[in-house]
Design a protein around this motif. Structure first.
Motif, mmCIF file in Angstrom:
data_model
loop_
_atom_site.group_PDB
_atom_site.id
_atom_site.type_symbol
_atom_site.label_atom_id
_atom_site.label_comp_id
_atom_site.label_asym_id
_atom_site.label_seq_id
_atom_site.Cartn_x
_atom_site.Cartn_y
_atom_site.Cartn_z
ATOM 1 N N LYS A 71 -13.248 6.270 9.436
ATOM 2 C CA LYS A 71 -13.996 4.306 8.793
ATOM 3 C C LYS A 71 -12.479 3.937 8.866
ATOM 4 C CE LYS A 71 -13.782 1.572 4.442
ATOM 5 N NZ LYS A 71 -14.030 1.550 3.619
ATOM 6 N N VAL A 115 -5.651 -0.192 2.322
ATOM 7 C CA VAL A 115 -6.817 0.938 2.593
ATOM 8 C C VAL A 115 -7.389 0.778 0.003
ATOM 9 C CG1 VAL A 115 -6.951 3.234 2.635
ATOM 10 C CG2 VAL A 115 -5.908 1.936 4.221
ATOM 11 N N GLY A 116 -7.865 0.766 0.133
ATOM 12 C CA GLY A 116 -8.211 0.990 -1.334
ATOM 13 C C GLY A 116 -8.206 2.177 -1.826
ATOM 14 N N GLU A 117 -7.213 2.429 -2.663
ATOM 15 C CA GLU A 117 -6.624 3.905 -3.560
ATOM 16 C C GLU A 117 -8.617 4.164 -3.716
ATOM 17 O OE1 GLU A 117 -4.962 5.908 -7.488
ATOM 18 O OE2 GLU A 117 -4.393 3.859 -7.463
ATOM 19 N N LYS A 118 -9.252 3.367 -4.148
ATOM 20 C CA LYS A 118 -10.209 3.682 -4.998
ATOM 21 C C LYS A 118 -11.327 4.004 -3.599
ATOM 22 C CE LYS A 118 -11.180 2.364 -9.285
ATOM 23 N NZ LYS A 118 -12.137 1.148 -10.018
ATOM 24 N N ASP A 119 -11.528 3.817 -2.315
ATOM 25 C CA ASP A 119 -12.621 4.473 -1.463
ATOM 26 C C ASP A 119 -11.549 5.470 -0.911
ATOM 27 O OD1 ASP A 119 -13.964 3.130 0.615
ATOM 28 O OD2 ASP A 119 -12.395 3.412 1.645
ATOM 29 N N LEU A 120 -10.372 5.188 -0.641
ATOM 30 C CA LEU A 120 -9.751 6.887 0.308
ATOM 31 C C LEU A 120 -9.591 7.662 -1.070
ATOM 32 C CD1 LEU A 120 -7.518 7.835 2.178
ATOM 33 C CD2 LEU A 120 -6.025 6.592 1.107
ATOM 34 N N GLU A 121 -9.787 7.353 -2.244
ATOM 35 C CA GLU A 121 -10.339 8.785 -2.848
ATOM 36 C C GLU A 121 -11.508 9.060 -2.581
ATOM 37 O OE1 GLU A 121 -7.763 10.801 -6.602
ATOM 38 O OE2 GLU A 121 -8.832 8.346 -7.012
ATOM 39 N N ASN A 122 -12.710 8.421 -2.830
ATOM 40 C CA ASN A 122 -14.213 8.445 -2.662
ATOM 41 C C ASN A 122 -13.712 9.814 -1.365
ATOM 42 O OD1 ASN A 122 -15.165 7.140 -5.123
ATOM 43 N ND2 ASN A 122 -15.176 5.574 -3.368
ATOM 44 N N TYR A 123 -13.084 9.532 -0.454
ATOM 45 C CA TYR A 123 -13.264 10.912 0.421
ATOM 46 C C TYR A 123 -12.065 11.730 -0.026
ATOM 47 C CZ TYR A 123 -15.227 6.719 3.811
ATOM 48 O OH TYR A 123 -15.711 6.127 4.595
ATOM 49 N N TYR A 133 -10.254 0.513 8.455
ATOM 50 C CA TYR A 133 -8.936 -0.127 7.721
ATOM 51 C C TYR A 133 -8.502 -1.503 8.463
ATOM 52 C CZ TYR A 133 -10.177 3.327 4.345
ATOM 53 O OH TYR A 133 -10.913 4.645 4.022
ATOM 54 N N GLU A 189 0.816 -1.297 0.383
ATOM 55 C CA GLU A 189 -0.006 0.116 -0.192
ATOM 56 C C GLU A 189 0.726 0.953 -0.122
ATOM 57 O OE1 GLU A 189 -2.930 -0.220 3.234
ATOM 58 O OE2 GLU A 189 -1.134 -0.419 4.774
#
Length: 186
Positions: free
Chosen positions: A169, A175-183, A171, A92
Motif C-alpha cells: 500500500k 498513516v492511520g494506526e488502525k489501517d497499519l495495525e490491520n496489516y 499512503y 504520525e
C-alpha cells in the motif's frame, strides 16, 4: 508461449517503426536534457544505500514492486518520506513509535528525511523531543529514492511492503494506526 512472445515483439517493433515525434518541440526537449550517462545509470540503479543518523547503512533493492534487503528479510517494512517542518509528519510520529515497539519482531519502519542539509544537532534534538525509536536516514540517497518512488513530492508519503517484500500500500498523508495495525496484526 514462443508464438505469443514473437507476436508481442513484432507488434512493438511495428509501433516503433511507424511512430515518430509529433513536433519539433518534443525533439528539442530531448536535446535540452543534459543528463549525462553516469547520472542516468545512477538513477536507474534500484539499489539504495540509506545512511542512518547513527552511522549505519540500510541497503534496499526495489524492483517490480518487490523490496529486498538482507537486514529486513521477513518483516513488514514501511518507508516513510517525511520532514521536521511538516505538521502531519509530526502527528504520525507517536503512532509510528507505538507500532514500531509493539511489532518490533516483524516490523521495520524507516524514516526517510526529505530535507537537504539538515543540521545534525537540530535533527538529533527533534528525534529526542519526539522520542523517535526507528531509524531515520539522511543524505542525497533519500532524494534519489524519492524520485524513483513515484516522484515523491508530497509528504508524508509512505510505502508499505509485506513480509515477502511485495508492495502492499501507498499512503499519501498520515498513516492511520488502525489501517497499519490491520496489516501488522496478521
Amino acid at each position: 508461449m514462443i508464438k505469443k512472445l514473437s507476436l508481442v515483439f513484432i507488434s512493438l517493433l511495428a509501433v516503433f517503426l511507424f511512430t515518430g515525434c509529433n513536433s519539433n518541440d518534443e525533439a528539442a526537449t530531448v536535446v535540452e536534457n543534459n543528463t549525462n550517462f553516469e547520472e542516468l545509470k545512477k538513477q536507474s540503479n534500484k539499489t539504495y544505500n540509506l545512511k542512518t543518523t547513527d552511522g549505519r547503512v540500510i541497503t534496499l533493492k526495489v524492483e517490480n514492486d518487490v523490496l529486498t534487503s538482507e537486514e529486513l528479510k521477513g518483516k513488514y517494512v514501511l518507508l516513510n518520506f517525511w520532514a521536521t517542518w511538516c505538521p502531519p509528519c509530526i502527528k504520525e510520529m507517536p503512532v509510528f513509535n507505538k507500532m514500531y515497539e509493539k511489532y518490533k519482531d516483524k516490523f521495520e519502519l524507516i524514516g526517510i528525511l526529505f530535507e537537504r542539509d539538515k543540521d545534525a544537532q537540530e535533527l538529533a534534538a527533534f528525534m529526542e523531543k519526539h522520542n523517535i525509536k526507528f531509524p531515520i536516514t539522511v543524505g542525497e540517497e533519500n532524494f534519489r529514492m524519492a524520485k524513483a518512488f513515484d516522484d515523491v513530492n508530497k509528504i508524508p508519503e509512505s510505502f508499505l511492503y509485506g513480509k515477502d517484500g511485495r508492495f502492499l500500500k501507498k499512503y499519501v498523508g498520515e498513516v492511520g494506526e488502525k489501517d497499519l495495525e490491520n496489516y501488522l496484526s496478521k
